[in-house]
Design an enzyme around this catalytic site. Structure first.
Site, PDB file in Angstrom:
ATOM      1  N   HIS A 380       0.818  -1.225   0.000  1.00  0.00           N
ATOM      2  CA  HIS A 380       0.000   0.000   0.000  1.00  0.00           C
ATOM      3  C   HIS A 380       0.845   1.265   0.000  1.00  0.00           C
ATOM      4  O   HIS A 380       0.481   2.261  -0.611  1.00  0.00           O
ATOM      5  CB  HIS A 380      -0.987   0.001   1.184  1.00  0.00           C
ATOM      6  CG  HIS A 380      -0.318   0.160   2.511  1.00  0.00           C
ATOM      7  ND1 HIS A 380       0.382  -0.868   3.123  1.00  0.00           N
ATOM      8  CD2 HIS A 380      -0.224   1.219   3.348  1.00  0.00           C
ATOM      9  CE1 HIS A 380       0.858  -0.434   4.277  1.00  0.00           C
ATOM     10  NE2 HIS A 380       0.504   0.832   4.439  1.00  0.00           N
ATOM     11  N   ASP A 381       1.999   1.263   0.682  1.00  0.00           N
ATOM     12  CA  ASP A 381       2.827   2.468   0.773  1.00  0.00           C
ATOM     13  C   ASP A 381       4.056   2.406  -0.120  1.00  0.00           C
ATOM     14  O   ASP A 381       5.023   3.148   0.095  1.00  0.00           O
ATOM     15  CB  ASP A 381       3.267   2.695   2.240  1.00  0.00           C
ATOM     16  CG  ASP A 381       2.276   3.569   2.994  1.00  0.00           C
ATOM     17  OD1 ASP A 381       1.427   4.218   2.331  1.00  0.00           O
ATOM     18  OD2 ASP A 381       2.344   3.605   4.237  1.00  0.00           O
ATOM     19  N   LYS A 384       5.999   5.384  -1.252  1.00  0.00           N
ATOM     20  CA  LYS A 384       6.883   6.178  -0.378  1.00  0.00           C
ATOM     21  C   LYS A 384       8.342   6.108  -0.825  1.00  0.00           C
ATOM     22  O   LYS A 384       9.155   6.920  -0.374  1.00  0.00           O
ATOM     23  CB  LYS A 384       6.748   5.704   1.079  1.00  0.00           C
ATOM     24  CG  LYS A 384       5.473   6.233   1.754  1.00  0.00           C
ATOM     25  CD  LYS A 384       5.407   5.855   3.217  1.00  0.00           C
ATOM     26  CE  LYS A 384       4.139   6.418   3.875  1.00  0.00           C
ATOM     27  NZ  LYS A 384       3.946   5.885   5.238  1.00  0.00           N
ATOM     28  N   HIS A 409       2.479   9.905  -2.301  1.00  0.00           N
ATOM     29  CA  HIS A 409       2.882   8.493  -2.289  1.00  0.00           C
ATOM     30  C   HIS A 409       1.764   7.582  -2.809  1.00  0.00           C
ATOM     31  O   HIS A 409       2.034   6.538  -3.402  1.00  0.00           O
ATOM     32  CB  HIS A 409       3.352   8.045  -0.899  1.00  0.00           C
ATOM     33  CG  HIS A 409       2.246   7.756   0.086  1.00  0.00           C
ATOM     34  ND1 HIS A 409       1.583   8.722   0.798  1.00  0.00           N
ATOM     35  CD2 HIS A 409       1.686   6.572   0.468  1.00  0.00           C
ATOM     36  CE1 HIS A 409       0.678   8.169   1.581  1.00  0.00           C
ATOM     37  NE2 HIS A 409       0.715   6.853   1.406  1.00  0.00           N
ATOM     38  N   HIS A 435      -5.915   3.802  -0.461  1.00  0.00           N
ATOM     39  CA  HIS A 435      -5.951   3.581   0.992  1.00  0.00           C
ATOM     40  C   HIS A 435      -6.036   4.862   1.807  1.00  0.00           C
ATOM     41  O   HIS A 435      -6.255   4.811   3.008  1.00  0.00           O
ATOM     42  CB  HIS A 435      -4.778   2.685   1.456  1.00  0.00           C
ATOM     43  CG  HIS A 435      -3.428   3.352   1.440  1.00  0.00           C
ATOM     44  ND1 HIS A 435      -2.718   3.560   0.277  1.00  0.00           N
ATOM     45  CD2 HIS A 435      -2.652   3.857   2.433  1.00  0.00           C
ATOM     46  CE1 HIS A 435      -1.567   4.143   0.559  1.00  0.00           C
ATOM     47  NE2 HIS A 435      -1.508   4.345   1.865  1.00  0.00           N
ATOM     48  N   HIS A 436      -5.886   6.031   1.161  1.00  0.00           N
ATOM     49  CA  HIS A 436      -6.097   7.291   1.888  1.00  0.00           C
ATOM     50  C   HIS A 436      -7.357   8.025   1.453  1.00  0.00           C
ATOM     51  O   HIS A 436      -7.564   9.169   1.828  1.00  0.00           O
ATOM     52  CB  HIS A 436      -4.869   8.204   1.759  1.00  0.00           C
ATOM     53  CG  HIS A 436      -3.679   7.693   2.513  1.00  0.00           C
ATOM     54  ND1 HIS A 436      -3.680   7.543   3.887  1.00  0.00           N
ATOM     55  CD2 HIS A 436      -2.458   7.260   2.091  1.00  0.00           C
ATOM     56  CE1 HIS A 436      -2.509   7.049   4.284  1.00  0.00           C
ATOM     57  NE2 HIS A 436      -1.750   6.866   3.198  1.00  0.00           N
ATOM     58  N   ASP A 464      -4.770   0.501   8.111  1.00  0.00           N
ATOM     59  CA  ASP A 464      -3.617   1.419   8.109  1.00  0.00           C
ATOM     60  C   ASP A 464      -3.693   2.401   9.277  1.00  0.00           C
ATOM     61  O   ASP A 464      -2.737   2.567  10.028  1.00  0.00           O
ATOM     62  CB  ASP A 464      -3.608   2.173   6.771  1.00  0.00           C
ATOM     63  CG  ASP A 464      -2.331   2.964   6.543  1.00  0.00           C
ATOM     64  OD1 ASP A 464      -1.267   2.492   7.005  1.00  0.00           O
ATOM     65  OD2 ASP A 464      -2.393   4.033   5.899  1.00  0.00           O
TER      66      ASP A 464
HETATM   67  P1  C2E Z   1       1.233   6.492   8.528  1.00  0.00           P
HETATM   68  O1  C2E Z   1       2.114   6.978   9.615  1.00  0.00           O
HETATM   69  O2  C2E Z   1       1.312   5.038   8.218  1.00  0.00           O
HETATM   70  O3  C2E Z   1      -0.248   6.853   8.849  1.00  0.00           O
HETATM   71  C1  C2E Z   1      -1.283   6.329   8.140  1.00  0.00           C
HETATM   72  C2  C2E Z   1      -2.566   7.060   8.415  1.00  0.00           C
HETATM   73  O4  C2E Z   1      -2.939   6.879   9.762  1.00  0.00           O
HETATM   74  C3  C2E Z   1      -2.503   8.528   8.206  1.00  0.00           C
HETATM   75  O5  C2E Z   1      -2.637   8.872   6.880  1.00  0.00           O
HETATM   76  C4  C2E Z   1      -3.671   9.002   9.059  1.00  0.00           C
HETATM   77  O6  C2E Z   1      -4.875   8.820   8.354  1.00  0.00           O
HETATM   78  C5  C2E Z   1      -3.687   8.008  10.173  1.00  0.00           C
HETATM   79  N1  C2E Z   1      -2.990   8.618  11.350  1.00  0.00           N
HETATM   80  C6  C2E Z   1      -1.709   8.485  11.686  1.00  0.00           C
HETATM   81  N2  C2E Z   1      -1.441   9.215  12.835  1.00  0.00           N
HETATM   82  C7  C2E Z   1      -2.630   9.778  13.190  1.00  0.00           C
HETATM   83  C8  C2E Z   1      -3.017  10.614  14.282  1.00  0.00           C
HETATM   84  O7  C2E Z   1      -2.230  10.991  15.142  1.00  0.00           O
HETATM   85  N3  C2E Z   1      -4.323  10.995  14.339  1.00  0.00           N
HETATM   86  C9  C2E Z   1      -5.210  10.608  13.410  1.00  0.00           C
HETATM   87  N4  C2E Z   1      -6.475  10.995  13.517  1.00  0.00           N
HETATM   88  N5  C2E Z   1      -4.867   9.811  12.359  1.00  0.00           N
HETATM   89  C10 C2E Z   1      -3.585   9.402  12.263  1.00  0.00           C
HETATM   90  P2  C2E Z   1      -2.129  10.310   6.406  1.00  0.00           P
HETATM   91  O8  C2E Z   1      -2.486  11.325   7.344  1.00  0.00           O
HETATM   92  O9  C2E Z   1      -2.633  10.457   4.998  1.00  0.00           O
HETATM   93  O10 C2E Z   1      -0.592  10.139   6.371  1.00  0.00           O
HETATM   94  C11 C2E Z   1       0.051   9.373   5.449  1.00  0.00           C
HETATM   95  C12 C2E Z   1       1.465   9.198   5.823  1.00  0.00           C
HETATM   96  O11 C2E Z   1       2.137  10.470   5.855  1.00  0.00           O
HETATM   97  C13 C2E Z   1       1.660   8.618   7.192  1.00  0.00           C
HETATM   98  O12 C2E Z   1       1.584   7.232   7.181  1.00  0.00           O
HETATM   99  C14 C2E Z   1       3.066   9.108   7.515  1.00  0.00           C
HETATM  100  O13 C2E Z   1       4.038   8.320   6.881  1.00  0.00           O
HETATM  101  C15 C2E Z   1       3.102  10.444   6.874  1.00  0.00           C
HETATM  102  N6  C2E Z   1       2.770  11.504   7.849  1.00  0.00           N
HETATM  103  C16 C2E Z   1       1.553  11.958   8.158  1.00  0.00           C
HETATM  104  N7  C2E Z   1       1.626  12.912   9.072  1.00  0.00           N
HETATM  105  C17 C2E Z   1       2.950  13.106   9.342  1.00  0.00           C
HETATM  106  C18 C2E Z   1       3.688  13.961  10.199  1.00  0.00           C
HETATM  107  O14 C2E Z   1       3.149  14.806  10.940  1.00  0.00           O
HETATM  108  N8  C2E Z   1       5.040  13.854  10.214  1.00  0.00           N
HETATM  109  C19 C2E Z   1       5.655  12.952   9.439  1.00  0.00           C
HETATM  110  N9  C2E Z   1       6.998  12.907   9.488  1.00  0.00           N
HETATM  111  N10 C2E Z   1       5.010  12.139   8.607  1.00  0.00           N
HETATM  112  C20 C2E Z   1       3.663  12.198   8.553  1.00  0.00           C
HETATM  113 FE    FE Z   2      -0.136   5.502   3.052  1.00  0.00          FE
END
Ligand code: C2E
Ligand code: FE
Ligand code: SIN
Ligand code: SIN
Length: 525
Positions: A380-381, A384, A409, A435-436, A464
């Site tokens: 899925h990712d 990245k 991504h 997946h998003h 996810d």
């Molecule tokens: P990921 O870390 O695998 O997170 C996948 C999804 O989990 C996120 O998609 C989001 O929908 C949900 N998620 C993760 N943490 C939280 C949270 O604290 N609260 C809520 N409500 N949902 C959460 P999203 O947002 O589309 O992010 C995709 C990817 O982007 C993430 O995959 C991560 O790799 C990156 N990412 C997102 N936010 C940040 C960030 O603040 N800092 C960094 N370094 N990377 C981020």
């Molecule tokens: Fe993703």
């Protein structure tokens, strides 16, 4: 009833009949005994295609019908027109065709008063084959008429026989095609074994106990180390399913099994039958039917055809299994590249794949589909790999520009996979892309909503998020379980498909088990 008057056929003819095949049965129907006598004389000693004539006599139309009702092999009827009534012969001809349904027998109508019934009209409307005046009863004329008619009778019977054989063949073939298509639909070797025995039982109409066995090794014959594994069994053997064939049965069947393996053919033994499937790459596959199996040559050919189709189905399954195994391995290795670069997730893809499978099953998807999703989810990712380290590994929250880069991504992953043909990779492309997406349409990259999002996209979205919340990321700490579940509940109907959320909560204990099984090193509890 009629008198079998074969007194004209002398002993030498009887002997000839035995040597040359069955007689042509000819029925004389006439109310004048003289006509019988003259006809018998005229036809004595005649044979056709090496087969003698045998004459039968009836003296009225009524008697002839009764006689014909019990006799099926009359080839020719010499039928008088005027007997118990003016048109008794015509009525009899019609009754033979319509009442008795006998369309094969040839009828030569003979009349003493030509002109009473006009020839052409009679031939057409009464379905008779020739029309003669009794004045034409000379030996030569009768001989010519009789032989000509017997020839056409013979042709009709041959065509009929061929049609019946073709029909039987076609029916057999249709059944094999049907049975084979059932076999080709099986998606595991065990199902295939069950299907083979069931289809064979319906093809051969047998009720005997039967076994489907696999011999690992056994190239030329069984060696003492070869285990004969029972894949499927019926009747008295049912309890052997999934087990090794017991010594006593092995001793009994072994000579036949060895012969089948050596000759690569099915073997018909006195009290059992061993069917052989040729599988060039796999182990030896056999089925054993208890009791004598006697089959005609035609049926044996059909069974061979069925067996060769089973071999193809078996090879297909082996190959499909191998291909999927290869795909699974490559997919894992590929996804681990991303996992490794992201530095944080450890067992993330493994958990995510299992959650997705569990939810898919709870949603009512079948084993096959759920498995495809499980196998594809780790990618899925994959997109990245196109995200720079500065963004991917940033320890804190992303700013707006970084967020835009990060969100790419999904589309990158889709672009990487969309050209692939294998089903699993096509599924992976869909999952990478969707997946998003969010149920309410606020997700990315396409902003799809509701059921426009593929079911696999909706399922992996939950898997996810659940895994991201419950575990540590480079940008966040792991959340306590209660808060994770709270957040998932809150997302029901906004981010997440309500039905997927409900399915998830229905199998929460299984999800928990997977989470513990694939815990990240150093994770809490
Ligand atoms: P990921 O870390 O695998 O997170 C996948 C999804 O989990 C996120 O998609 C989001 O929908 C949900 N998620 C993760 N943490 C939280 C949270 O604290 N609260 C809520 N409500 N949902 C959460 P999203 O947002 O589309 O992010 C995709 C990817 O982007 C993430 O995959 C991560 O790799 C990156 N990412 C997102 N936010 C940040 C960030 O603040 N800092 C960094 N370094 N990377 C981020
Ligand atoms: Fe993703
Ligand atoms: C995060 O930034 O950690 C997740 C963003 C979100 O809540 O969608
Ligand atoms: C999120 O997707 O991170 C939260 C959005 C929502 O509450 O539906």
């Amino acid at each position: 009833m009629s008198q079998d008057e074969d007194w004209l056929i002398d002993d030498s003819h009887e002997a000839a009949e035995e040597n040359t095949g069955p007689a042509w049965h000819v029925l004389i129907v006439d109310d004048e005994p003289d006509i019988h006598r003259v006809t018998q004389l005229a036809l004595s000693g005649i044979d056709f295609l090496g087969r003698p004539l045998k004459l039968h006599s009836c003296y009225s139309g009524k008697e002839a019908l009764e006689f014909l009702a019990h006799t099926t092999d009359i080839a020719l009827i010499l039928l008088d027109v005027v007997m118990e009534s003016e048109d008794a012969g015509l009525k009899t001809a019609r009754a033979i065709r319509e009442q008795l349904g006998n369309r094969q027998v040839r009828i030569i109508l003979r009349t003493g008063q030509p002109g009473v019934a006009p020839e052409r009209q009679v031939i057409e409307s009464y379905d008779i084959n020739d029309y003669k005046a009794k004045t034409e009863l000379t030996r030569d004329k009768l001989y010519t008429a009789v032989l000509g008619t017997l020839r056409s009778y013979n042709d009709i019977m041959l065509i009929d026989q061929q049609r019946q054989m073709l029909d039987a063949n076609r029916r057999g073939l249709l059944k094999v095609i049907e049975a084979s298509s059932v076999i080709f639909q099986q998606s595991s070797i065990e199902q295939l074994a069950q299907g083979v025995l069931e289809q064979l039982q319906s093809l051969l109409f047998f009720e005997q106990d039967a076994l489907y066995v696999v011999v690992n090794g056994g190239v030329a014959a069984l060696t003492d180390d070869d285990a004969v594994r029972v894949l499927y069994a019926t009747g008295g053997y049912s309890e052997l399913r999934g087990k090794t064939l017991p010594e006593a049965d092995l001793v009994r069947f072994r000579p036949t099994i060895d012969e089948a393996i050596q000759t690569e053919r099915s073997i018909y033994a006195d009290d059992h039958f061993v069917g052989f499937f040729k599988t060039p790459h796999g182990p030896v596959n056999l089925f054993i039917i208890e009791g004598p199996v006697s089959l005609s040559h035609g049926d044996r050919d059909l069974i061979e055809l069925f067996c060769s189709n089973v071999s193809i189905a078996y090879e297909n399954l082996l190959m499909a299994r191998e291909v999927e195994e290869t795909q699974r391995t490559i997919i894992y290795q590929l996804s681990e590249v991303v996992e490794y670069r992201s530095q944080d997730t450890g067992q993330h893809i493994r958990r995510m794949a299992e959650y997705s499978y569990l939810i898919a099953r709870a949603m009512g998807l079948d084993e096959e589909e759920a498995n495809v999703i499980r196998t594809a989810a780790p990618l899925h990712d994959i997109g990245k790999v196109g995200i720079p380290d500065a963004v991917l590994l940033k320890p804190g929250p992303l700013n707006a520009d970084e967020r835009v880069i990060m969100n790419r991504h999904a589309e990158i992953g889709y672009t990487m996979l969309k050209g692939a043909k294998p089903r699993i990779l096509r599924m992976a492309a869909t999952i990478a892309q969707q997946h998003h997406e969010k149920w309410d349409g606020s997700g990315y990259p396409q902003g799809l909503s509701g059921e426009d999002i593929h079911i696999a996209g909706r399922i992996t979205a939950l898997a996810d998020v659940y895994d991201a919340l419950a575990n540590k990321r480079c940008y966040k700490e792991a959340w306590p379980t209660e808060e994770v579940l709270e957040e998932i509940r809150r997302m029901r109907g906004s981010h997440l498909d309500p039905k997927v959320v409900d399915a998830f909560f229905g199998i929460l204990h299984e999800v928990e088990a997977v989470r513990l099984l694939y815990r990240d090193a150093g994770a809490a509890h």
